[in-house]
Design an enzyme around this catalytic site. Structure first.
Site, PDB file in Angstrom:
ATOM      1  N   GLY A 296       1.057  -1.052   0.035  1.00 56.44           N
ATOM      2  CA  GLY A 296       0.404   0.138  -0.172  1.00 56.44           C
ATOM      3  C   GLY A 296       0.631   1.248   0.114  1.00 56.44           C
ATOM      4  O   GLY A 296       1.912   1.102  -0.644  1.00 56.44           O
ATOM      5  N   HIS A 297       0.556   2.243   0.786  1.00 53.80           N
ATOM      6  CA  HIS A 297       0.983   3.617   0.496  1.00 53.80           C
ATOM      7  C   HIS A 297       2.685   3.482   1.218  1.00 53.80           C
ATOM      8  O   HIS A 297       2.902   4.435   0.603  1.00 53.80           O
ATOM      9  CB  HIS A 297      -0.317   5.054   1.616  1.00 53.80           C
ATOM     10  CG  HIS A 297       0.433   5.424   1.056  1.00 53.80           C
ATOM     11  ND1 HIS A 297      -0.344   6.521   0.102  1.00 53.80           N
ATOM     12  CD2 HIS A 297       0.391   6.983   2.525  1.00 53.80           C
ATOM     13  CE1 HIS A 297       0.453   8.372   0.258  1.00 53.80           C
ATOM     14  NE2 HIS A 297       0.593   8.374   1.467  1.00 53.80           N
ATOM     15  N   PHE A 298       2.565   2.910   2.603  1.00 56.08           N
ATOM     16  CA  PHE A 298       3.303   3.725   2.719  1.00 56.08           C
ATOM     17  C   PHE A 298       4.727   1.918   2.559  1.00 56.08           C
ATOM     18  O   PHE A 298       5.274   1.511   3.220  1.00 56.08           O
ATOM     19  CB  PHE A 298       3.995   3.256   4.540  1.00 56.08           C
ATOM     20  CG  PHE A 298       3.366   4.667   4.907  1.00 56.08           C
ATOM     21  CD1 PHE A 298       4.298   5.689   4.483  1.00 56.08           C
ATOM     22  CD2 PHE A 298       1.844   5.151   5.720  1.00 56.08           C
ATOM     23  CE1 PHE A 298       4.201   7.330   5.066  1.00 56.08           C
ATOM     24  CE2 PHE A 298       1.697   6.457   5.887  1.00 56.08           C
ATOM     25  CZ  PHE A 298       2.731   7.618   5.172  1.00 56.08           C
TER      26      PHE A 298
END
Length: 320
Positions: A296-298
């Site tokens: 995902g994002h991180f």
């Protein structure tokens, strides 16, 4: 005697008078690792700007620019990996991490101002050329720095950092409404992004193995978001993000003109900056190493070892 030493040590700590690590009698201090990470600060424009630094300043510099709503803390495990061969600087932006947080009514929180502070930090550290890791908010900050002096940037490492309209999908609709009408109502509609549930979602959504994400991440971040006045800081940054979109064509033209080498390591399950924003870089940049990661994002939380390995190989090729 031992009890007296403990009492005097505790008193000194409470008084804030001990600035160095404590060494008890008979305990030798271990030699510091040559790749130790130091957390320090520099006063710029009347603010203390915190930054992590590691590695030999005589080596090529790698600048790590964090995203929302975190800080240089997101690079805590990457920095020592890079520091063996590179000089690494990871700042905290104003209002983020350990940097000062002026009141939003008295300071203009903007991506342009943050970029200027990052440039000033590098200048005062006598950094010339540098490679830069761009993530989330770090992308428009880094690209604004690049636009001021393209020849200073030796390479990009791009991780879920946008520079194309294709990367702004439905997630951004309420933020775009705020760009159009900066009303209290539209601002209040964004405060949900600043809650613990939203912060935890940013770290865990799209992750293959949620157990790989240390909950200290979102607890640490939420403490910073919950400081009095910080929501107003974040609303100012949400609003100003709209100023970056008009700069996209300029940055893309600079990519085509200067052709910095780029390593793209992108969490493909990110809803904030989806993979649609990663592919257009290949249209403008010729020397691109492209990796979509199943996270995902991180992305560093789940694929930190992979990203560190790819970065070292890429940086060795492009900056040394």
């Amino acid at each position: 005697m031992k009890l007296e030493i403990l009492h005097s040590t505790a008193a000194a700590l409470l008084a804030g008078s001990l600035l160095l690590p404590i060494t008890m009698p008979g305990q030798a201090r271990a030699a510091e690792s040559p790749f130790a990470v130091h957390m320090t600060a520099m006063e710029i424009d009347g603010m203390n700007i915190a930054y992590r630094e590691a590695g030999d300043p005589n080596n090529p510099t790698v600048l790590l620019l964090h995203g929302f709503p975190t800080s240089s803390h997101m690079f805590r495990e990457l920095i020592p990996e890079l520091a063996e061969r590179y000089h690494v600087i990871a700042p905290d932006y104003p209002g983020f991490g350990a940097s000062d947080m002026p009141d939003a009514d008295s300071y203009e929180y903007s991506f342009a101002n943050t970029a200027e502070i990052m440039i000033e930090l590098l200048d005062r550290k006598n950094v010339g050329d540098y490679a830069v890791y761009l993530m989330d908010y770090g992308a428009p900050i880094g690209y604004r720095m690049f636009a001021q002096n393209p020849d200073r940037v030796s390479a990009f490492v791009i991780q879920n950092g946008n520079a194309y309209d294709e990367g702004l999908r439905e997630f951004w609709d309420p933020i775009k409404a705020y760009w159009t009408d900066k009303s209290p109502e539209n601002g209040d509609a964004l405060r949900g992004f600043l809650t613990l549930d939203a912060t935890k979602w940013q770290f865990t959504h799209g992750v293959g193995d949620v157990s790989s994400v240390n909950p200290d991440n979102y607890w640490h971040v939420q403490y910073l978001l919950d400081r009095p006045g910080n929501q107003e800081v974040q609303l100012e940054m949400f609003y100003d993000y709209g100023s970056n979109v008009g700069e996209y064509p300029k940055w893309q033209a600079l990519f085509r003109e200067h052709q910095p080498p780029a390593l793209i390591v992108w969490g493909q399950n990110d809803m904030i900056f989806p993979a649609e924003g990663a592919h257009p870089y290949k249209q403008d940049l010729q020397d691109v190493e492209f990796h979509l990661l199943d996270t995902g994002h991180f992305a560093l939380e789940e694929y930190g070892d992979v990203i560190a390995s790819e970065m070292l190989e890429f940086l060795d090729r492009t900056t040394r």
